[in-house]
Write a protein that holds these residues in place. Structure first.
Motif, PDB file in Angstrom:
ATOM      1  N   LEU A 103       0.822  -1.197   0.000  1.00 51.03           N
ATOM      2  CA  LEU A 103       0.000   0.000   0.000  1.00 51.03           C
ATOM      3  C   LEU A 103       0.865   1.259   0.000  1.00 51.03           C
ATOM      4  CD1 LEU A 103      -2.792   1.323   0.182  1.00 51.03           C
ATOM      5  CD2 LEU A 103      -2.650   1.088   2.670  1.00 51.03           C
ATOM      6  N   GLU A 104       1.866   1.284   0.841  1.00 52.44           N
ATOM      7  CA  GLU A 104       2.731   2.457   0.928  1.00 52.44           C
ATOM      8  C   GLU A 104       3.473   2.699  -0.379  1.00 52.44           C
ATOM      9  OE1 GLU A 104       5.144   1.526   4.266  1.00 52.44           O
ATOM     10  OE2 GLU A 104       3.502   1.756   5.722  1.00 52.44           O
ATOM     11  N   GLU A 105       3.892   1.627  -1.025  1.00 53.80           N
ATOM     12  CA  GLU A 105       4.622   1.758  -2.278  1.00 53.80           C
ATOM     13  C   GLU A 105       3.745   2.381  -3.363  1.00 53.80           C
ATOM     14  OE1 GLU A 105       7.447  -1.436  -3.580  1.00 53.80           O
ATOM     15  OE2 GLU A 105       5.915  -1.685  -5.163  1.00 53.80           O
ATOM     16  N   ALA A 106       2.499   1.903  -3.478  1.00 58.01           N
ATOM     17  CA  ALA A 106       1.589   2.473  -4.479  1.00 58.01           C
ATOM     18  C   ALA A 106       1.267   3.926  -4.157  1.00 58.01           C
ATOM     19  CB  ALA A 106       0.313   1.640  -4.555  1.00 58.01           C
ATOM     20  N   ARG A 107       1.072   4.226  -2.864  1.00 57.41           N
ATOM     21  CA  ARG A 107       0.720   5.596  -2.472  1.00 57.41           C
ATOM     22  C   ARG A 107       1.849   6.597  -2.707  1.00 57.41           C
ATOM     23  NH1 ARG A 107      -2.742   4.864   3.205  1.00 57.41           N
ATOM     24  NH2 ARG A 107      -4.757   4.409   2.184  1.00 57.41           N
ATOM     25  N   GLU A 108       3.078   6.129  -2.802  1.00 52.79           N
ATOM     26  CA  GLU A 108       4.186   7.035  -3.086  1.00 52.79           C
ATOM     27  C   GLU A 108       4.019   7.715  -4.438  1.00 52.79           C
ATOM     28  OE1 GLU A 108       7.813   4.868  -2.740  1.00 52.79           O
ATOM     29  OE2 GLU A 108       7.694   4.681  -0.547  1.00 52.79           O
ATOM     30  N   VAL A 109       3.389   7.028  -5.379  1.00 49.87           N
ATOM     31  CA  VAL A 109       3.179   7.613  -6.707  1.00 49.87           C
ATOM     32  C   VAL A 109       1.722   7.961  -6.969  1.00 49.87           C
ATOM     33  CG1 VAL A 109       5.214   6.662  -7.822  1.00 49.87           C
ATOM     34  CG2 VAL A 109       3.167   5.264  -7.663  1.00 49.87           C
ATOM     35  N   PHE A 110       0.790   7.352  -6.215  1.00 45.61           N
ATOM     36  CA  PHE A 110      -0.626   7.679  -6.363  1.00 45.61           C
ATOM     37  C   PHE A 110      -1.279   7.619  -4.989  1.00 45.61           C
ATOM     38  CE2 PHE A 110      -5.097   7.048  -7.473  1.00 45.61           C
ATOM     39  CZ  PHE A 110      -5.249   8.045  -8.442  1.00 45.61           C
ATOM     40  N   PRO A 111      -1.385   8.759  -4.311  1.00 46.09           N
ATOM     41  CA  PRO A 111      -1.836   8.778  -2.912  1.00 46.09           C
ATOM     42  C   PRO A 111      -3.221   8.177  -2.666  1.00 46.09           C
ATOM     43  CG  PRO A 111      -0.778  10.849  -3.483  1.00 46.09           C
ATOM     44  CD  PRO A 111      -0.926  10.092  -4.766  1.00 46.09           C
ATOM     45  N   ASP A 112      -4.133   8.342  -3.610  1.00 45.80           N
ATOM     46  CA  ASP A 112      -5.507   7.854  -3.382  1.00 45.80           C
ATOM     47  C   ASP A 112      -5.606   6.380  -3.759  1.00 45.80           C
ATOM     48  OD1 ASP A 112      -8.133   7.690  -2.733  1.00 45.80           O
ATOM     49  OD2 ASP A 112      -8.844   9.165  -4.179  1.00 45.80           O
ATOM     50  N   THR A 113      -4.876   5.554  -3.006  1.00 44.73           N
ATOM     51  CA  THR A 113      -4.845   4.112  -3.216  1.00 44.73           C
ATOM     52  C   THR A 113      -5.328   3.399  -1.965  1.00 44.73           C
ATOM     53  OG1 THR A 113      -2.929   4.306  -4.696  1.00 44.73           O
ATOM     54  CG2 THR A 113      -3.387   2.122  -3.796  1.00 44.73           C
ATOM     55  N   GLU A 114      -6.099   2.313  -2.162  1.00 50.16           N
ATOM     56  CA  GLU A 114      -6.551   1.490  -1.051  1.00 50.16           C
ATOM     57  C   GLU A 114      -6.308   0.023  -1.388  1.00 50.16           C
ATOM     58  OE1 GLU A 114      -7.500   2.680   1.753  1.00 50.16           O
ATOM     59  OE2 GLU A 114      -7.768   4.789   1.184  1.00 50.16           O
ATOM     60  N   LEU A 115      -6.352  -0.819  -0.352  1.00 53.23           N
ATOM     61  CA  LEU A 115      -6.197  -2.258  -0.533  1.00 53.23           C
ATOM     62  C   LEU A 115      -7.550  -2.894  -0.855  1.00 53.23           C
ATOM     63  CD1 LEU A 115      -3.931  -3.047   2.557  1.00 53.23           C
ATOM     64  CD2 LEU A 115      -3.187  -2.914   0.162  1.00 53.23           C
ATOM     65  N   ALA A 116      -7.565  -3.749  -1.866  1.00 53.07           N
ATOM     66  CA  ALA A 116      -8.781  -4.483  -2.226  1.00 53.07           C
ATOM     67  C   ALA A 116      -8.823  -5.772  -1.414  1.00 53.07           C
ATOM     68  CB  ALA A 116      -8.801  -4.778  -3.722  1.00 53.07           C
ATOM     69  N   THR A 117      -9.132  -5.648  -0.131  1.00 48.83           N
ATOM     70  CA  THR A 117      -9.138  -6.795   0.768  1.00 48.83           C
ATOM     71  C   THR A 117     -10.562  -7.270   1.049  1.00 48.83           C
ATOM     72  OG1 THR A 117      -8.974  -5.239   2.617  1.00 48.83           O
ATOM     73  CG2 THR A 117      -6.941  -6.290   1.869  1.00 48.83           C
ATOM     74  N   GLU A 118     -10.672  -8.495   1.505  1.00 49.89           N
ATOM     75  CA  GLU A 118     -11.951  -9.172   1.682  1.00 49.89           C
ATOM     76  C   GLU A 118     -12.940  -8.352   2.507  1.00 49.89           C
ATOM     77  OE1 GLU A 118      -9.278 -12.235   0.190  1.00 49.89           O
ATOM     78  OE2 GLU A 118      -9.091 -10.460   1.435  1.00 49.89           O
ATOM     79  N   GLY A 119     -14.141  -8.197   1.955  1.00 53.11           N
ATOM     80  CA  GLY A 119     -15.215  -7.506   2.648  1.00 53.11           C
ATOM     81  C   GLY A 119     -15.250  -6.009   2.430  1.00 53.11           C
ATOM     82  N   THR A 120     -14.185  -5.434   1.862  1.00 52.29           N
ATOM     83  CA  THR A 120     -14.142  -3.995   1.665  1.00 52.29           C
ATOM     84  C   THR A 120     -15.136  -3.595   0.559  1.00 52.29           C
ATOM     85  OG1 THR A 120     -11.798  -4.028   2.219  1.00 52.29           O
ATOM     86  CG2 THR A 120     -12.657  -2.011   1.268  1.00 52.29           C
ATOM     87  N   ILE A 121     -15.817  -2.476   0.794  1.00 59.09           N
ATOM     88  CA  ILE A 121     -16.792  -1.946  -0.173  1.00 59.09           C
ATOM     89  C   ILE A 121     -16.279  -0.594  -0.670  1.00 59.09           C
ATOM     90  CG2 ILE A 121     -19.130  -1.072  -0.488  1.00 59.09           C
ATOM     91  CD1 ILE A 121     -20.064  -3.078   1.610  1.00 59.09           C
ATOM     92  N   PHE A 122     -16.337  -0.413  -1.973  1.00 55.00           N
ATOM     93  CA  PHE A 122     -15.978   0.854  -2.600  1.00 55.00           C
ATOM     94  C   PHE A 122     -17.201   1.372  -3.345  1.00 55.00           C
ATOM     95  CE2 PHE A 122     -12.124  -1.648  -2.206  1.00 55.00           C
ATOM     96  CZ  PHE A 122     -11.245  -0.744  -1.635  1.00 55.00           C
ATOM     97  N   SER A 123     -17.741   2.479  -2.882  1.00 59.10           N
ATOM     98  CA  SER A 123     -18.920   3.072  -3.518  1.00 59.10           C
ATOM     99  C   SER A 123     -18.490   4.247  -4.384  1.00 59.10           C
ATOM    100  CB  SER A 123     -19.923   3.540  -2.460  1.00 59.10           C
ATOM    101  OG  SER A 123     -20.446   2.447  -1.736  1.00 59.10           O
ATOM    102  N   VAL A 124     -19.000   4.286  -5.603  1.00 60.37           N
ATOM    103  CA  VAL A 124     -18.757   5.413  -6.493  1.00 60.37           C
ATOM    104  C   VAL A 124     -20.007   6.261  -6.480  1.00 60.37           C
ATOM    105  CG1 VAL A 124     -18.134   6.142  -8.816  1.00 60.37           C
ATOM    106  CG2 VAL A 124     -17.211   3.994  -7.896  1.00 60.37           C
ATOM    107  N   MET A 125     -19.896   7.445  -5.907  1.00 58.76           N
ATOM    108  CA  MET A 125     -21.061   8.310  -5.719  1.00 58.76           C
ATOM    109  C   MET A 125     -21.345   9.109  -6.982  1.00 58.76           C
ATOM    110  SD  MET A 125     -21.600   7.287  -2.731  1.00 58.76           S
ATOM    111  CE  MET A 125     -23.046   8.304  -2.382  1.00 58.76           C
ATOM    112  N   GLU A 126     -22.605   9.429  -7.174  1.00 62.77           N
ATOM    113  CA  GLU A 126     -22.982  10.315  -8.280  1.00 62.77           C
ATOM    114  C   GLU A 126     -22.467  11.721  -7.999  1.00 62.77           C
ATOM    115  OE1 GLU A 126     -26.852   8.934 -10.643  1.00 62.77           O
ATOM    116  OE2 GLU A 126     -27.279   9.877  -8.722  1.00 62.77           O
TER     117      GLU A 126
END
Length: 307
Positions: free
Chosen positions: A282-305
């Motif tokens: 996670l830290e490695e990806a965030r060094e070049v793209f800060p708005d990064t999260e881990l796609a781990t089990e149970g996590t929900i990502f909502s894209v709002m209108e």
């Protein structure tokens, strides 16, 4: 309308005690789109109370077992629980043969129609469309034929400003206004200007799923400005050579691609079991793209209108 991604599995080739094989559910409106179906997917669906009978389509990126070994079991459960609605299955050549053999030798005669859509994994092509969304393949670079998937909402209607609408307008004319047309008389004169009585439509949302692949900058034209990007990140960047050799990517490379494509948010997954702690990825990806999260089990990502 709901536009929500739930992660069911995040592990690469082998599962671990707390990470499962790749599977995700993208919910758009009242329909579930299942993306990949590794071993144990139906158990994860039950754990997170995702109703598998609402799954309309299943998309399989490639025929490595960690991405489809859960498919026959899930389809069998749908059959045993009385599904009647056709199920559309999108995947590379060979998938229909694999499933047909499994069902043939188990004596399984499905209650519902299984509709196979064989994919050309080498091209960007529209493979599905309904009234609200389109789905395209994204060509990956892996050891076997492999593609990702790009989900996009269709353009949305323009909201009407009710207090500005003339009384003489009929329902068909209101529909035309919602879709950006001016209302004209028979001579072509404008009676109602669209811009005067409507607001700008909400922005259409998008999700790009980039499955197993070497780092591939050629993907950029397909990923520009997507709201949510999933990209595999099997290794940290100190193993960049191993990643290339095994046709995988590093967390840093996923971040670099997200930054170049100017996406809104990046999520990374498909982690090697060597990483008990995922924070270095996670830290490695965030060094070049800060708005990064881990796609781990149970996590929900909502894209709002949004406008």
């Amino acid at each position: 309308m709901e536009f929500e991604l739930r992660i069911l599995g995040s592990s690469s080739a082998t599962p671990s005690t707390n990470r499962h094989h790749t599977a995700q559910v993208l919910t758009i409106g009242n329909q579930h789109h299942l993306i990949d179906c590794g071993e144990g997917t139906q158990m994860q669906l039950m754990l997170y109370r995702v109703k598998h009978q609402r799954i309309c389509n299943i998309y399989i990126s490639h025929l490595h077992g960690d991405h489809y070994f859960g498919l026959a079991g899930l389809i069998s459960t749908m059959h045993l629980q009385g599904r009647q609605t056709p199920l559309h299955l999108f995947g590379p050549p060979g998938l229909s043969e694999i499933l047909s053999l499994q069902f043939k030798y188990s004596g399984t005669n499905l209650n519902f129609k299984l509709v196979f859509h064989e994919l050309d994994t080498t091209v960007y092509k529209k493979i599905f469309e309904d009234k609200g969304v389109t789905v395209h393949t994204i060509p990956m670079e892996h050891r076997v034929p492999c593609c990702g998937f790009l989900f996009r909402e269709k353009p949305k209607p323009r909201p009407l400003i009710k207090e500005k609408l003339p009384d003489f307008l009929r329902p068909p004319q209101l529909v035309r206004l919602k879709w950006g047309e001016d209302i004209k008389d028979e001579a072509g004169n404008i009676l109602v200007r669209n811009a005067d009585v409507t607001l700008a439509p909400k922005r259409s949302r998008s999700y790009a799923y980039c499955s197993d692949s070497r780092y591939k900058p050629a993907l950029l034209p397909y990923l520009q400005h997507v709201d949510l990007l999933y990209h595999e990140a099997t290794f940290t960047d100190d193993l960049r050579e191993r990643a290339a050799y095994t046709f995988h990517s590093t967390a840093r490379q996923a971040g670099e691609l997200a930054a170049a494509a100017q996406v809104r948010q990046l999520i990374i997954g498909h982690f090697s079991v060597r990483y008990k702690d995922l924070n270095p990825l996670l830290e490695e990806a965030r060094e070049v793209f800060p708005d990064t999260e881990l796609a781990t089990e149970g996590t929900i990502f909502s894209v709002m209108e949004r406008d």
